[in-house]
Write an enzyme that holds these catalytic residues in place. Structure first.
Site, mmCIF file in Angstrom:
data_model
loop_
_atom_site.group_PDB
_atom_site.id
_atom_site.type_symbol
_atom_site.label_atom_id
_atom_site.label_comp_id
_atom_site.label_asym_id
_atom_site.label_seq_id
_atom_site.Cartn_x
_atom_site.Cartn_y
_atom_site.Cartn_z
ATOM 1 N N THR A 43 0.828 -1.207 0.000
ATOM 2 C CA THR A 43 0.000 0.000 0.000
ATOM 3 C C THR A 43 0.860 1.254 0.000
ATOM 4 O O THR A 43 0.569 2.221 -0.716
ATOM 5 C CB THR A 43 -0.924 0.011 1.233
ATOM 6 O OG1 THR A 43 -1.621 -1.218 1.304
ATOM 7 C CG2 THR A 43 -1.928 1.150 1.140
ATOM 8 N N THR A 44 1.947 1.251 0.788
ATOM 9 C CA THR A 44 2.853 2.403 0.839
ATOM 10 C C THR A 44 3.514 2.619 -0.511
ATOM 11 O O THR A 44 3.911 3.736 -0.838
ATOM 12 C CB THR A 44 3.905 2.199 1.937
ATOM 13 O OG1 THR A 44 3.242 1.865 3.157
ATOM 14 C CG2 THR A 44 4.727 3.453 2.158
ATOM 15 N N TYR A 106 -12.968 -4.194 -0.174
ATOM 16 C CA TYR A 106 -14.209 -3.752 -0.825
ATOM 17 C C TYR A 106 -15.241 -4.866 -0.980
ATOM 18 O O TYR A 106 -16.420 -4.662 -0.700
ATOM 19 C CB TYR A 106 -13.923 -3.117 -2.210
ATOM 20 C CG TYR A 106 -15.135 -2.423 -2.806
ATOM 21 C CD1 TYR A 106 -15.535 -1.183 -2.323
ATOM 22 C CD2 TYR A 106 -15.880 -3.015 -3.810
ATOM 23 C CE1 TYR A 106 -16.661 -0.546 -2.844
ATOM 24 C CE2 TYR A 106 -17.006 -2.394 -4.340
ATOM 25 C CZ TYR A 106 -17.400 -1.159 -3.841
ATOM 26 O OH TYR A 106 -18.502 -0.541 -4.358
ATOM 27 N N TYR A 132 -1.622 -10.217 5.098
ATOM 28 C CA TYR A 132 -1.666 -8.838 5.594
ATOM 29 C C TYR A 132 -3.090 -8.533 6.047
ATOM 30 O O TYR A 132 -4.018 -8.508 5.230
ATOM 31 C CB TYR A 132 -1.224 -7.892 4.482
ATOM 32 C CG TYR A 132 -1.206 -6.420 4.829
ATOM 33 C CD1 TYR A 132 -1.193 -5.956 6.138
ATOM 34 C CD2 TYR A 132 -1.175 -5.473 3.804
ATOM 35 C CE1 TYR A 132 -1.173 -4.602 6.432
ATOM 36 C CE2 TYR A 132 -1.145 -4.113 4.073
ATOM 37 C CZ TYR A 132 -1.142 -3.685 5.387
ATOM 38 O OH TYR A 132 -1.120 -2.336 5.668
ATOM 39 N N ARG A 137 -8.321 -0.485 6.350
ATOM 40 C CA ARG A 137 -8.305 -0.224 4.911
ATOM 41 C C ARG A 137 -9.219 -1.177 4.141
ATOM 42 O O ARG A 137 -9.807 -0.788 3.127
ATOM 43 C CB ARG A 137 -6.876 -0.351 4.358
ATOM 44 C CG ARG A 137 -5.945 0.775 4.752
ATOM 45 C CD ARG A 137 -4.604 0.640 4.036
ATOM 46 N NE ARG A 137 -3.692 1.720 4.352
ATOM 47 C CZ ARG A 137 -3.641 2.897 3.737
ATOM 48 N NH1 ARG A 137 -4.483 3.149 2.754
ATOM 49 N NH2 ARG A 137 -2.768 3.818 4.104
ATOM 50 N N LYS A 160 1.399 -10.077 8.629
ATOM 51 C CA LYS A 160 1.613 -8.670 8.938
ATOM 52 C C LYS A 160 0.304 -8.187 9.549
ATOM 53 O O LYS A 160 -0.711 -8.054 8.857
ATOM 54 C CB LYS A 160 1.947 -7.854 7.685
ATOM 55 C CG LYS A 160 2.031 -6.349 7.952
ATOM 56 C CD LYS A 160 2.181 -5.545 6.674
ATOM 57 C CE LYS A 160 2.167 -4.040 6.983
ATOM 58 N NZ LYS A 160 2.264 -3.214 5.743
ATOM 59 N N ILE A 202 6.821 -4.769 9.336
ATOM 60 C CA ILE A 202 6.797 -4.220 7.982
ATOM 61 C C ILE A 202 6.389 -2.767 8.143
ATOM 62 O O ILE A 202 5.245 -2.461 8.459
ATOM 63 C CB ILE A 202 5.853 -5.019 7.073
ATOM 64 C CG1 ILE A 202 6.383 -6.445 6.921
ATOM 65 C CG2 ILE A 202 5.740 -4.345 5.703
ATOM 66 C CD1 ILE A 202 5.549 -7.345 6.034
#
Length: 293
Positions: A43-44, A106, A132, A137, A160, A202
Site C-alpha cells: 500500500t505504501t 471492498y 496482511y 483499509r 503482517k 513491515i
C-alpha cells in the site's frame, strides 16, 4: 522466516512515471543501513495506482537491486483472486522470496471466503505467503481464529498484523502452527508487539530512518528492552508524522528532505503532504536526529 526491520517501500515517481534509478538507490541505501528484507508494491508503494506492467517493473527492480542480499516480499494482493494469483506467479518466476497478500478489500468476503481465497492462492503458487490484515483499509478483518486456520497451510508462513489488537499476538502464538512468524504492521505498536512475541515489523518509518529502525529491531531481538524503549521514544513522533496526512504523502516528503535525489511526487487520488503535515514531518525528523536544523 522473516524478522527485523522491513520497509514497505515507497514507489518513487518522476513526471508521472516510475523512477527506477531512484528506487534502486533507495534499495541500496536500505540494505547499507541494516534493513533485513524489502516489500515492494505494498500500500505504501501505491500499488492500487500501478498498472500490471508497472507493478512487475517495480518487483523486478527491487529483486535486481537487492541481488540476493536480503529477501524480497513482493506485494501481490488484490480483491480479485485471479489477479492475486497472476501477481504471485509473476513474482515467483522473478525470484521473490515471498508474497505479501492483503485481505480482499471492498468485496467484504466472509471468513469462509477469506479461507477459500488464500487456499486458492496457495494451490496456484509455491511462493510463501505473508498474510496482511489491515481492517481499517479493507473493512474485512481476518479473525484470529481464521488466521490460525490459515497457518495450517504450509506456504502461509507469516502475518503482517495491522489490526491494532495486540491480544492477537498471544492468540496467534497459542493457536498457529509452530514457527509461524508474526510481524507488526503498525510502527507505533512495534515495541509491545515484539515484547509479546513478534519477530519484526513491515514498516513505513523504516523508509526514512532505516538505521534507527534496524537498531530498534536488533534491541528487541536481543531482549534489550531499555534500549528498545529509548529508540521507540526517539522514533515515536516520526511514526505518528508518517500518517499526519494520507500515506504515502508524508513519507515521500520525508525522503525528499533526507535525499536530494528523491521526489515527493505521488499519484492521484493521493496528493502531496499538506503544509501542516510537512511541519510535523520536519519536526519529527529533527527530533529523531535524521536531519539537522
Amino acid at each position: 522466516m522473516f524478522s527485523g526491520s522491513i520497509p514497505a517501500l515507497v514507489t518513487p515517481f518522476r513526471d508521472g512515471a516510475f523512477d527506477a534509478p531512484a528506487f534502486k538507490r533507495l534499495v541500496e541505501w536500505q540494505i547499507d543501513e541494516g534493513t533485513s528484507a524489502l516489500v515492494p508494491c505494498g500500500t505504501t508503494g501505491e500499488s492500487p495506482t500501478l498498472g500490471f506492467d508497472e507493478h512487475y517493473q517495480v518487483i523486478d527492480a527491487c529483486i535486481e537491486a537487492a541481488a540476493g542480499r536480503v529477501p524480497v516480499i513482493a506485494g501481490c494482493g488484490s480483491n480479485d483472486t485471479a489477479t492475486a494469483i497472476r501477481h504471485m506467479q509473476y513474482a515467483e518466476k522473478a525470484g521473490a522470496s515471498a508474497a505479501l497478500i492483503v485481505a480482499p478489500y471492498y468485496n467484504r468476503p466472509t471468513q469462509d471466503g477469506l479461507l477459500a481465497h488464500f487456499r486458492a492462492l496457495a494451490d496456484a503458487s509455491d511462493l510463501p505467503i505473508v498474510v496482511y490484515n489491515v481492517p481499517a483499509r479493507t473493512v474485512t478483518d481476518i479473525s484470529a481464529e481464521t488466521m490460525c486456520k490459515l497457518s495450517e497451510i504450509p506456504s502461509v508462513v507469516a502475518i503482517k498484523d495491522a489490526s491494532g489488537d495486540l491480544a492477537r499476538v498471544t492468540i496467534h502464538r497459542a493457536g498457529a502452527r509452530a514457527g509461524f512468524c508474526q510481524l507488526s504492521g503498525n510502527d507505533d505498536l512495534w515495541l509491545p508487539h515484539a515484547a509479546m512475541g513478534g519477530a519484526g515489523c513491515i514498516s513505513v518509518t523504516a523508509n526514512v530512518a532505516p538505521r534507527l529502525c534496524a537498531d530498534f529491531a536488533a534491541a528487541c531481538a536481543a531482549g534489550n528492552w531499555s534500549g528498545a524503549l529509548s529508540l521507540h521514544d526517539r522514533l515515536f513522533a516520526l511514526h505518528k508524522a508518517m500518517f499526519s496526512d494520507a500515506s504515502p504523502g508524508p513519507v515521500k516528503y520525508a525522503l525528499s528532505r533526507v535525499h536530494g535525489w528523491f521526489s515527493p511526487e505521488v499519484r492521484l487520488p493521493i496528493v502531496e503532504a499538506s503544509d501542516a503535515s510537512r511541519k510535523a514531518v520536519d519536526a519529527a525528523l529533527v527530533a529523531a536526529g535524521v536531519i539537522q536544523v
